[in-house]
Design an enzyme around this catalytic site. Sequence first.
Site, PDB file in Angstrom:
ATOM      1  N   TYR A 157      57.487  31.960  36.855  1.00  0.00           N
ATOM      2  CA  TYR A 157      58.046  30.769  35.759  1.00  0.00           C
ATOM      3  C   TYR A 157      58.836  29.804  36.979  1.00  0.00           C
ATOM      4  O   TYR A 157      58.315  28.657  37.052  1.00  0.00           O
ATOM      5  CB  TYR A 157      59.045  31.217  34.863  1.00  0.00           C
ATOM      6  CG  TYR A 157      59.704  30.269  34.117  1.00  0.00           C
ATOM      7  CD1 TYR A 157      59.307  29.244  33.297  1.00  0.00           C
ATOM      8  CD2 TYR A 157      61.389  29.993  34.484  1.00  0.00           C
ATOM      9  CE1 TYR A 157      60.160  28.258  32.582  1.00  0.00           C
ATOM     10  CE2 TYR A 157      61.948  29.101  33.854  1.00  0.00           C
ATOM     11  CZ  TYR A 157      61.577  28.007  32.818  1.00  0.00           C
ATOM     12  OH  TYR A 157      62.174  27.356  32.192  1.00  0.00           O
ATOM     13  N   LYS A 161      57.448  26.405  38.356  1.00  0.00           N
ATOM     14  CA  LYS A 161      58.278  24.758  38.080  1.00  0.00           C
ATOM     15  C   LYS A 161      58.550  24.348  39.353  1.00  0.00           C
ATOM     16  O   LYS A 161      58.644  23.034  39.355  1.00  0.00           O
ATOM     17  CB  LYS A 161      59.386  25.267  37.278  1.00  0.00           C
ATOM     18  CG  LYS A 161      59.536  25.879  35.795  1.00  0.00           C
ATOM     19  CD  LYS A 161      58.954  24.552  34.930  1.00  0.00           C
ATOM     20  CE  LYS A 161      59.356  24.968  33.525  1.00  0.00           C
ATOM     21  NZ  LYS A 161      58.979  23.834  32.673  1.00  0.00           N
TER      22      LYS A 161
HETATM   23  N1  LIG Z   1      66.306  25.398  27.197  1.00  0.00           N
HETATM   24  C1  LIG Z   1      66.784  25.740  28.301  1.00  0.00           C
HETATM   25  O1  LIG Z   1      67.606  26.457  28.593  1.00  0.00           O
HETATM   26  C2  LIG Z   1      65.677  25.135  29.509  1.00  0.00           C
HETATM   27  C3  LIG Z   1      66.344  25.222  30.793  1.00  0.00           C
HETATM   28  C4  LIG Z   1      65.362  24.713  31.918  1.00  0.00           C
HETATM   29  C5  LIG Z   1      64.174  24.276  31.470  1.00  0.00           C
HETATM   30  N2  LIG Z   1      63.470  24.229  30.268  1.00  0.00           N
HETATM   31  C6  LIG Z   1      62.391  23.711  29.973  1.00  0.00           C
HETATM   32  O2  LIG Z   1      62.253  22.982  29.031  1.00  0.00           O
HETATM   33  C7  LIG Z   1      60.931  22.923  28.298  1.00  0.00           C
HETATM   34  C8  LIG Z   1      61.226  22.950  26.824  1.00  0.00           C
HETATM   35  O3  LIG Z   1      61.833  24.340  26.405  1.00  0.00           O
HETATM   36  P1  LIG Z   1      63.053  24.247  25.217  1.00  0.00           P
HETATM   37  O4  LIG Z   1      64.104  25.175  25.698  1.00  0.00           O
HETATM   38  O5  LIG Z   1      62.847  23.105  24.419  1.00  0.00           O
HETATM   39  O6  LIG Z   1      61.858  25.385  24.470  1.00  0.00           O
HETATM   40  P2  LIG Z   1      61.364  25.653  22.926  1.00  0.00           P
HETATM   41  O7  LIG Z   1      60.741  27.148  23.120  1.00  0.00           O
HETATM   42  O8  LIG Z   1      62.522  25.578  21.979  1.00  0.00           O
HETATM   43  O9  LIG Z   1      60.068  24.834  22.748  1.00  0.00           O
HETATM   44  C9  LIG Z   1      59.022  24.848  23.605  1.00  0.00           C
HETATM   45  C10 LIG Z   1      57.876  24.254  22.648  1.00  0.00           C
HETATM   46  O10 LIG Z   1      56.797  24.551  23.517  1.00  0.00           O
HETATM   47  C11 LIG Z   1      55.680  24.693  22.745  1.00  0.00           C
HETATM   48  N3  LIG Z   1      54.546  25.566  23.518  1.00  0.00           N
HETATM   49  C12 LIG Z   1      54.757  26.794  24.174  1.00  0.00           C
HETATM   50  N4  LIG Z   1      53.534  26.943  24.929  1.00  0.00           N
HETATM   51  C13 LIG Z   1      52.986  26.026  24.551  1.00  0.00           C
HETATM   52  C14 LIG Z   1      51.474  25.784  25.188  1.00  0.00           C
HETATM   53  N5  LIG Z   1      50.894  26.459  25.778  1.00  0.00           N
HETATM   54  N6  LIG Z   1      51.100  24.590  24.608  1.00  0.00           N
HETATM   55  C15 LIG Z   1      51.748  23.619  23.788  1.00  0.00           C
HETATM   56  N7  LIG Z   1      52.808  23.673  23.105  1.00  0.00           N
HETATM   57  C16 LIG Z   1      53.595  24.979  23.778  1.00  0.00           C
HETATM   58  C17 LIG Z   1      56.211  25.705  21.558  1.00  0.00           C
HETATM   59  O11 LIG Z   1      55.618  25.960  20.463  1.00  0.00           O
HETATM   60  C18 LIG Z   1      57.621  24.856  21.395  1.00  0.00           C
HETATM   61  O12 LIG Z   1      57.689  24.065  20.378  1.00  0.00           O
HETATM   62  C19 LIG Z   1      60.187  24.251  29.126  1.00  0.00           C
HETATM   63  O13 LIG Z   1      59.327  23.677  30.011  1.00  0.00           O
HETATM   64  C20 LIG Z   1      61.513  24.943  29.598  1.00  0.00           C
HETATM   65  O14 LIG Z   1      60.718  25.716  30.817  1.00  0.00           O
HETATM   66  C21 LIG Z   1      64.409  24.854  29.217  1.00  0.00           C
END
Ligand SMILES: NC(=O)c1ccc[n+]([C@@H]2O[C@H](COP(=O)([O-])OP(=O)(O)OC[C@H]3O[C@@H](n4cnc5c(N)ncnc54)[C@H](O)[C@@H]3O)[C@@H](O)[C@H]2O)c1
Length: 265
Positions: A157, A161
Amino acid sequence: MTTEGRFADTVVLVTGGASGIGRAVVERAAREGAKVAIIDKNGEGAIRLAEALQKKGHGAVGLAGDITDADAIANAVEDAVRALGDIGVLVNNAGGTSAQTFDDMDPAHWRADVELNLNGAYFVTRAAVPSMLRRGGGAIVNVATVNGLTSISEPAYSAAKAGLIQFTRQLAVEYGPRGIRANTVIPGSIRTPIWDHRLKDRPNLFDVLQRWYPVGRIGVPDDIAAAVLFLSSAEAGFINGASLVVDGGLMAGLPQMTHDIHEAG
Ligand SMILES: NC(=O)c1ccc[n+]([C@@H]2O[C@H](COP(=O)([O-])OP(=O)(O)OC[C@H]3O[C@@H](n4cnc5c(N)ncnc54)[C@H](O)[C@@H]3O)[C@@H](O)[C@H]2O)c1
């Protein structure tokens, strides 16, 4: 500062827009006048959110789409353009992780994480750029993570990223002259459903984690949505190829080391 109407008549396409950070971007963009296209693997969630926004009078479409499937995603992007018009803002937000440590990982995990967090953003961008160019330009914001800057865990991951951050710079340089800016937002820990599986076993996890954050809390989805939409807006017209870390100061220093230098021992 008022941001009302900032995205009037602009189509904002968000991948992973049915949950967490993506959902916050969608809701904020709609409040600021955008027509929003939500593409999510969870098609039902995307459609439900779009319908809720339509009821409030916003232009919105929800589409099922897996960003790791280049053909399917090209069709979903085409459907979004047909429904709402050419894309002004693309937010490559969908992402996630399948393995914690190198030990936990096999080649299938590696491939899945790179496919979702790096290749997927490429597939969506490839599908969306012709529409953005037709419109005369726009903005791309890619959502990375602090794991792409420093080793925390989740090696595939994190590597993917880090690749996304570099991919963004490539886009900035190649498409800047044609009116498309590209930037990265780099979140720290944000309260979203992505943490649910960990919170199940350790309900106090966020209390423990927030000690690492100089601002004294972990983030909420709207902290990231605000940054994403700033970079997407006309106000950020001279910001291109940048990485905006939105982490309450996590990456700014090593407070535990400072503590050890001054207090420990
Ligand atoms: N939450 C955190 O702490 C955090 C921190 C750093 C980065 N991020 C990044 O932020 C982004 C959003 O994360 P989040 O925390 O909102 O997660 P989340 O799990 O709440 O939402 C992710 C969404 O992406 C969708 N998804 C997953 N795989 C997919 C695919 N192959 N095609 C289309 N849609 C897909 C899921 O169905 C979900 O609706 C991600 O890229 C994650 O890596 C999150």
